[in-house]
Design a protein around this motif. Structure first.
Motif, PDB file in Angstrom:
ATOM      1  N   THR A  32      40.063  43.686  13.613  1.00  0.00           N
ATOM      2  CA  THR A  32      40.647  43.009  14.763  1.00  0.00           C
ATOM      3  C   THR A  32      42.102  43.463  14.906  1.00  0.00           C
ATOM      4  O   THR A  32      42.867  43.404  13.940  1.00  0.00           O
ATOM      5  N   PRO A  33      42.491  43.937  16.104  1.00  0.00           N
ATOM      6  CA  PRO A  33      43.888  44.356  16.275  1.00  0.00           C
ATOM      7  C   PRO A  33      44.834  43.169  16.180  1.00  0.00           C
ATOM      8  O   PRO A  33      44.536  42.070  16.638  1.00  0.00           O
ATOM      9  N   ARG A  34      45.969  43.416  15.570  1.00  0.00           N
ATOM     10  CA  ARG A  34      46.988  42.364  15.444  1.00  0.00           C
ATOM     11  C   ARG A  34      47.957  42.523  16.611  1.00  0.00           C
ATOM     12  O   ARG A  34      48.562  43.575  16.787  1.00  0.00           O
ATOM     13  N   SER A  35      48.117  41.433  17.389  1.00  0.00           N
ATOM     14  CA  SER A  35      48.968  41.535  18.574  1.00  0.00           C
ATOM     15  C   SER A  35      50.105  40.522  18.592  1.00  0.00           C
ATOM     16  O   SER A  35      50.970  40.579  19.456  1.00  0.00           O
ATOM     17  N   LYS A  36      50.124  39.599  17.656  1.00  0.00           N
ATOM     18  CA  LYS A  36      51.163  38.570  17.609  1.00  0.00           C
ATOM     19  C   LYS A  36      52.131  38.885  16.478  1.00  0.00           C
ATOM     20  O   LYS A  36      51.772  39.497  15.480  1.00  0.00           O
ATOM     21  N   SER A  37      53.368  38.405  16.627  1.00  0.00           N
ATOM     22  CA  SER A  37      54.396  38.686  15.644  1.00  0.00           C
ATOM     23  C   SER A  37      55.082  37.396  15.203  1.00  0.00           C
ATOM     24  O   SER A  37      55.275  36.481  16.000  1.00  0.00           O
ATOM     25  N   SER A  65      55.410  44.427   5.706  1.00  0.00           N
ATOM     26  CA  SER A  65      54.535  43.704   6.640  1.00  0.00           C
ATOM     27  C   SER A  65      53.244  43.257   5.976  1.00  0.00           C
ATOM     28  O   SER A  65      52.812  42.112   6.141  1.00  0.00           O
ATOM     29  N   GLU A  66      52.613  44.158   5.248  1.00  0.00           N
ATOM     30  CA  GLU A  66      51.360  43.806   4.579  1.00  0.00           C
ATOM     31  C   GLU A  66      51.577  42.684   3.566  1.00  0.00           C
ATOM     32  O   GLU A  66      50.804  41.730   3.518  1.00  0.00           O
ATOM     33  N   ARG A 105      52.358  39.325   5.358  1.00  0.00           N
ATOM     34  CA  ARG A 105      51.144  38.799   5.981  1.00  0.00           C
ATOM     35  C   ARG A 105      50.250  38.169   4.918  1.00  0.00           C
ATOM     36  O   ARG A 105      49.767  37.042   5.067  1.00  0.00           O
ATOM     37  N   ASP A 106      50.034  38.874   3.808  1.00  0.00           N
ATOM     38  CA  ASP A 106      49.209  38.332   2.727  1.00  0.00           C
ATOM     39  C   ASP A 106      49.804  37.042   2.161  1.00  0.00           C
ATOM     40  O   ASP A 106      49.088  36.069   1.913  1.00  0.00           O
ATOM     41  N   LEU A 151      49.272  34.188   4.666  1.00  0.00           N
ATOM     42  CA  LEU A 151      47.874  33.753   4.699  1.00  0.00           C
ATOM     43  C   LEU A 151      47.504  32.963   3.449  1.00  0.00           C
ATOM     44  O   LEU A 151      46.796  31.964   3.526  1.00  0.00           O
TER      45      LEU A 151
END
Length: 108
Positions: free
Chosen positions: A3-8, A31-32, A35-36, A39
């Protein structure tokens, strides 16, 4: 297909905090890693949360010991009542936490 990520999401950190995050990120990009980390924080593992089973078990044990200490008979009916009260308490606390989580103040 991913799924493409489009929010920041953005935040500011100090130099020291950034250095700490870089170290924690290791071979991952910032970033990775962020994000991890987000989550994982949003969905903590069951092992990281207080265990309702332990709380319920402690409550049951305390009630059993109280009954024995008062030299009252620990009948099947009394035991069922103790367990039902512990379950009701756990359910009420879970509902309260869920209500608080879903109706709490929204941050932006």
């Amino acid at each position: 297909m991913p799924t493409p990520r489009s929010k920041s999401i953005s935040t500011k950190v100090t130099e020291e905090e950034y250095a700490q995050f870089e170290t924690l990120a290791g071979d991952q990009t910032m970033s990775e890693w962020v994000r991890d980390a987000l989550l994982k924080a949003a969905r903590p593992s069951p092992a990281s949360r207080p265990c309702g089973g332990i709380t319920g078990t402690a409550m049951i044990l305390m009630n059993i010991l109280f009954t024995i200490a008062n030299r009252e008979p620990l009948t099947t009916t009394a035991m069922d009542d103790i367990i039902q009260r512990a379950d009701a308490s756990k359910s009420a606390k879970a509902l309260e936490r869920l209500t608080r989580a879903t109706t709490g103040p929204q941050r932006g």
